[in-house]
Design an enzyme around this catalytic site. Structure first.
Site, PDB file in Angstrom:
ATOM      1  CG  ASP A 111      21.988  46.484  -8.752  1.00 31.69           C
ATOM      2  OD1 ASP A 111      22.100  47.074  -7.677  1.00 31.69           O
ATOM      3  OD2 ASP A 111      21.869  45.252  -8.868  1.00 31.69           O
ATOM      4  CD1 TRP A 149      16.918  36.388 -16.493  1.00 29.23           C
ATOM      5  CD2 TRP A 149      18.588  35.249 -17.449  1.00 29.23           C
ATOM      6  NE1 TRP A 149      17.956  37.263 -16.710  1.00 29.23           N
ATOM      7  CE2 TRP A 149      19.002  36.587 -17.291  1.00 29.23           C
ATOM      8  CE3 TRP A 149      19.469  34.336 -18.037  1.00 29.23           C
ATOM      9  CZ2 TRP A 149      20.254  37.034 -17.681  1.00 29.23           C
ATOM     10  CZ3 TRP A 149      20.723  34.780 -18.432  1.00 29.23           C
ATOM     11  CH2 TRP A 149      21.107  36.118 -18.240  1.00 29.23           C
ATOM     12  CG  ASP A 189      15.348  44.433 -11.401  1.00 28.06           C
ATOM     13  OD1 ASP A 189      14.611  43.513 -11.783  1.00 28.06           O
ATOM     14  OD2 ASP A 189      16.545  44.539 -11.740  1.00 28.06           O
ATOM     15  CB  CYS A 233      12.641  45.529 -14.342  1.00 31.36           C
ATOM     16  SG  CYS A 233      14.089  44.531 -14.729  1.00 31.36           S
ATOM     17  CG  ASP A 273      18.145  40.819 -17.800  1.00 34.11           C
ATOM     18  OD1 ASP A 273      17.782  42.008 -17.907  1.00 34.11           O
ATOM     19  OD2 ASP A 273      18.287  40.256 -16.703  1.00 34.11           O
ATOM     20  CE  LYS A 295      15.934  47.657 -15.214  1.00 36.31           C
ATOM     21  NZ  LYS A 295      17.222  47.439 -15.891  1.00 36.31           N
ATOM     22  CG  ASP A 299     -38.298  17.740  -2.421  1.00 37.04           C
ATOM     23  OD1 ASP A 299     -37.801  18.859  -2.579  1.00 37.04           O
ATOM     24  OD2 ASP A 299     -39.042  17.427  -1.463  1.00 37.04           O
ATOM     25  CG  ASN A 305      16.647  40.967 -10.234  1.00 30.85           C
ATOM     26  OD1 ASN A 305      16.425  40.712 -11.402  1.00 30.85           O
ATOM     27  ND2 ASN A 305      17.023  42.167  -9.829  1.00 30.85           N
TER      28      ASN A 305
HETATM   29  C1  DGJ Z   1      17.982  42.512 -13.634  1.00 35.67           C
HETATM   30  C2  DGJ Z   1      17.507  43.441 -14.706  1.00 35.67           C
HETATM   31  O1  DGJ Z   1      16.780  42.736 -15.661  1.00 35.67           O
HETATM   32  C3  DGJ Z   1      18.709  44.141 -15.338  1.00 35.67           C
HETATM   33  O2  DGJ Z   1      18.271  44.984 -16.366  1.00 35.67           O
HETATM   34  C4  DGJ Z   1      19.438  44.921 -14.271  1.00 35.67           C
HETATM   35  O3  DGJ Z   1      18.637  45.965 -13.791  1.00 35.67           O
HETATM   36  C5  DGJ Z   1      19.866  43.993 -13.146  1.00 35.67           C
HETATM   37  N1  DGJ Z   1      18.741  43.255 -12.639  1.00 35.67           N
HETATM   38  C6  DGJ Z   1      20.509  44.767 -12.027  1.00 35.67           C
HETATM   39  O4  DGJ Z   1      20.786  43.992 -10.953  1.00 35.67           O
END
Ligand code: DGJ
Length: 723
Positions: A368, A200, A478, A526, A548, A476, A59, A480
């Site tokens: 897409d 992937w 996505d 996705c 995928d 959907k 202290d 990427n």
């Molecule tokens: C990545 C997704 O995982 C696929 O299923 C598809 O939708 C493609 N993109 C389309 O560009």
């Protein structure tokens, strides 16, 4: 459920099956006393004792030296940083004088029914009927910095939530260099850690790591929860099986960077911290502001791995997912991607729809390629208007309507191609320093700066214009690529450490607005397959495209492993035309997911159509009650065997469906699969050999799959019904 013993300073969270006990020591620090079997009213067993072996304290004013009294040890809810202990603290704050020392002490607490919602990110539902929360206010010893600590327990399942927020009541800004969601200290460390690793098209390999001295971490710094690691993981006692033993599962309601570090110290104690990854993180917290961490979810089981899984499944379905029709029947889906990629027109899509209907399709999804100049993956992202030269979407949708099926469409809202109208008009809409020589491309695309509200508004307005004209039933969503440049031209220097998190908040802001405006649309998540398979996304999306890779040779482990942490109804699964395995195998595996198709339907022969329709019929009849609402048991792991077996049992236990698959050929082997979860005295007829046995017989002796030779990668879908 939550009690406070003022005499002993003990907080007990208990639901009759499990308890979590926290002690407020005389210095106001929170200590963890117990995570385990239910423990209530036995607080006398905890008698405060002086702490031996800890640092002696001086202290400074009086010059007196003393030992900290009345503590149980160093198992903390929130470790201090730089004071008395050398554990990884969940909070790091850089103050105006350069100090990182933090020591939060108890001020007060309140207990209430339900869960307090977070303001800007996904969180568990209010849950007033089945959960209770204690909110504990702590104050930093030497500054007006407050930490609010939230602990929630559920009555109907062994789930705990932990999270915290920091409030700056000082007059100056501070920098938050770390705010994890939870810490968990246990006196025992004899656990194997299981987590997902992958890439992937090969997401979620299950990796087992026996804990030993030192630190092990599971993390993502990619801007998304990622293919590489996943926020779901569990610690299992080495003797735990699928239905016995202690298992502690962790997950985080978050879609961005995360980190979990597990340290076994010299005393062989376990110290876990978990939350948003603090790599490249620095949050400028101005005076009066609050920062909140995502919620961490703990599933505690003394009934093995399935006990942990089942609690997570129930939590996700009932207490997390917000989709309005979450518990309704989900239509059989056909997705155009693998059948034709970018190569389609109005007539070819209509011919797909007609043939897809022959295999039971109830929802047709155009993937897409329908917008801007998007004829390859090099251009068009960011331009969300229909490419009328390529497709008459009104005609396609009218065709679906006339045929009595639903229609869905693909978006990738958070991205832009350099070759697009959006990027040409707004090069400042992407993250990266303006003077940088290059920007990193992935799949020929750039990330949009989702931390910039103008970007979010722009994409929202474009999506809204489309959705007002085209009344789709499904999107959907996505995503990427990963985040590389985490610098926003929109923000000042002091905010640049916030960009990763702000980009995730931008994603949540955009998707929340779409859900608010169009609550009936089902959104499937996705991210190049399953790169964003997490609780943050599941809050909005009742299902997520798993990978995928659709061929069962790879998917067996992928779906089995994913279902350890996530419910089958969230696991996007399609039959494709990959040549290695027969359609019937692919369909049966997809049945133990959301069920859909992804191939050129014009090429299916009549017998293939019949094969697929048969499974679609079973889907319509049983999927919702047995798979989506039922309880899942993991019977044989493909990581440990040539076989894989999962079983679902309907809530009323009248029906059960077993999926049994083998990898290599099997001849003349004795195969008895002991089932679980059936009503012991009920008689069930099984569709494999047509015999009827009691639940006890199936559970004790087993379902007899002997006497049949199974070829490579064959699958049996066996229905047991009460007779
Ligand atoms: C990545 C997704 O995982 C696929 O299923 C598809 O939708 C493609 N993109 C389309 O560009």
């Amino acid at each position: 459920m939550i009690s406070y013993n003022a005499e002993k300073n003990l907080i007990t969270l208990s639901n009759g099956k499990m308890s979590y006990v926290v002690y407020i020591n005389p210095r106001g620090q929170l200590e963890t006393l117990h995570l385990g079997a239910a423990w209530e009213g036995q607080e006398q067993d905890f008698s405060a004792r002086p702490y031996v072996g800890g640092p002696e304290l001086l202290d400074r004013a009086s010059g007196k030296m003393y030992n900290a009294q009345n503590t149980y040890g160093v198992h903390r809810e929130i470790s201090s940083h730089g004071l008395g202990e050398k554990k990884d603290a969940p909070v790091l704050i850089r103050r105006e004088n350069g100090s990182y020392v933090t020591d939060f002490r108890y001020v007060s607490h309140i207990v209430y029914k339900g869960v307090k919602p977070l303001t800007s990110q996904p969180h568990a539902k209010a849950g007033k009927d089945n959960s209770e929360t204690i909110e504990i206010l702590l104050k930093e010893t030497s500054r007006e910095l407050y930490l609010t600590y939230y602990l929630t327990i559920y009555v109907d399942k062994n789930i705990l939530l932990k999270s915290m927020s920091i409030q700056n009541k000082t007059e100056k800004a501070v920098t938050l260099d770390r705010l994890y969601s939870m810490q968990l200290d246990l006196a025992r460390s004899n656990f194997d850690l299981y987590h997902f690793h992958g890439r992937w098209a090969q997401e979620r390999d299950l990796v087992k790591t026996p804990l030993s001295d030192g630190t092990f971490e599971v993390a993502s710094n990619l801007g998304r929860s990622s293919h590489e690691q996943n926020p779901f993981m569990y610690f299992a006692s080495p003797s735990a099986t699928s239905d016995h033993g202690e298992v502690i599962g962790l997950n985080l309601i978050y879609s961005g960077n995360f980190i979990m570090r597990a340290n076994v110290n010299r005393m062989k104690e376990l110290h876990i911290v978990y939350g948003m990854n603090d790599e490249d993180f620095a949050w400028h917290l101005s005076s009066g502001e609050t920062f909140e961490a995502p919620q961490a979810v703990i599933s505690y089981s003394l009934d093995g791995v399935d006990g942990m899984s089942q609690a997570f499944h129930q939590f996700i379905l009932d207490d997390l997912m917000t989709y309005k029709h979450n518990h309704a029947y989900k239509p059989v889906l056909f997705n155009s991607w693998e059948g034709c990629y970018f190569n389609f027109n109005t007539e070819s899509v209509i011919s797909y729809i007609d043939d897809a209907i022959k295999i039971g399709t109830e929802l047709f999804v155009l993937d897409d390629g329908w917008f801007g100049q998007r004829n390859t993956d090099r251009l068009g992202l960011g331009d969300w208007y229909v490419n009328r030269n390529k497709i008459d979407l009104h005609k396609v949708m009218a065709h679906c309507k006339a045929k009595g099926i639903k229609f869905g469409i693909w978006f990738e809202p958070e991205m832009v191609n350099p070759d697009s109208d959006l990027y040409r008009a707004h090069p400042e809409y992407v993250p990266g320093e303006p003077e940088a020589e290059t920007l990193t491309l992935h799949r020929h695309q750039l990330h949009l700066d989702m931390s910039n509200p103008h970007v979010v508004d722009n994409i929202y307005q474009q999506m809204k214009a489309f959705l007002e004209e085209y009344h789709v039933d499904y999107i959907k969503w996505d995503y990427n690529r990963v985040v590389m440049e985490h610098f926003s031209p929109y923000f000042n220097a002091e905010n640049q450490g916030e960009i990763y998190h702000r980009m995730v908040l931008g994603y949540y802001d955009l998707i929340s607005r779409i859900v608010r405006d169009y609550p009936d649309i089902m959104i499937e998540g996705c991210s190049s397959g399953g790169g964003r398979f997490d609780m943050g996304t599941l809050y909005y999306c009742p299902q997520i495209w798993t990978s995928d890779e659709s061929d069962p040779a790879q998917r067996i482990a992928l779906q089995y492993n994913t279902s350890l942490g996530y419910p089958l109804s969230s696991i996007g699964a399609h039959v494709n035309d990959h040549p290695i395995t027969p359609y019937s195998t692919k369909a049966k595996l997809a049945f133990f997911g959301t069920y859909g198709y992804e191939m050129n339907p014009n090429k299916l022969t009549e017998s293939e159509q019949a094969e697929l329709s048969e499974i679609a019929d079973i889907y319509v009849r049983y999927h919702q009650t047995v798979v989506e609402q039922g309880t899942l048991y993991h019977l044989v792991s493909p990581s440990e065997s040539n076989d894989m077996c999962m079983q679902c049992v309907s809530p009323d236990r009248s029906t059960s469906i077993v999926l049994y698959m083998n990898k290599m050929k099997e001849h003349g082997m004795s195969r008895f699969v002991r089932l679980k979860g059936l009503a012991p005295k009920t008689a069930y007829k099984n569709s494999f050999d047509g015999q009827t046995y009691s639940g006890t017989y199936y559970m004790q002796v087993g379902l007899d799959l002997t006497h049949k030779a199974f070829g490579e990668f064959s699958a049996q879908l066996i229905i047991l019904e009460e007779v």
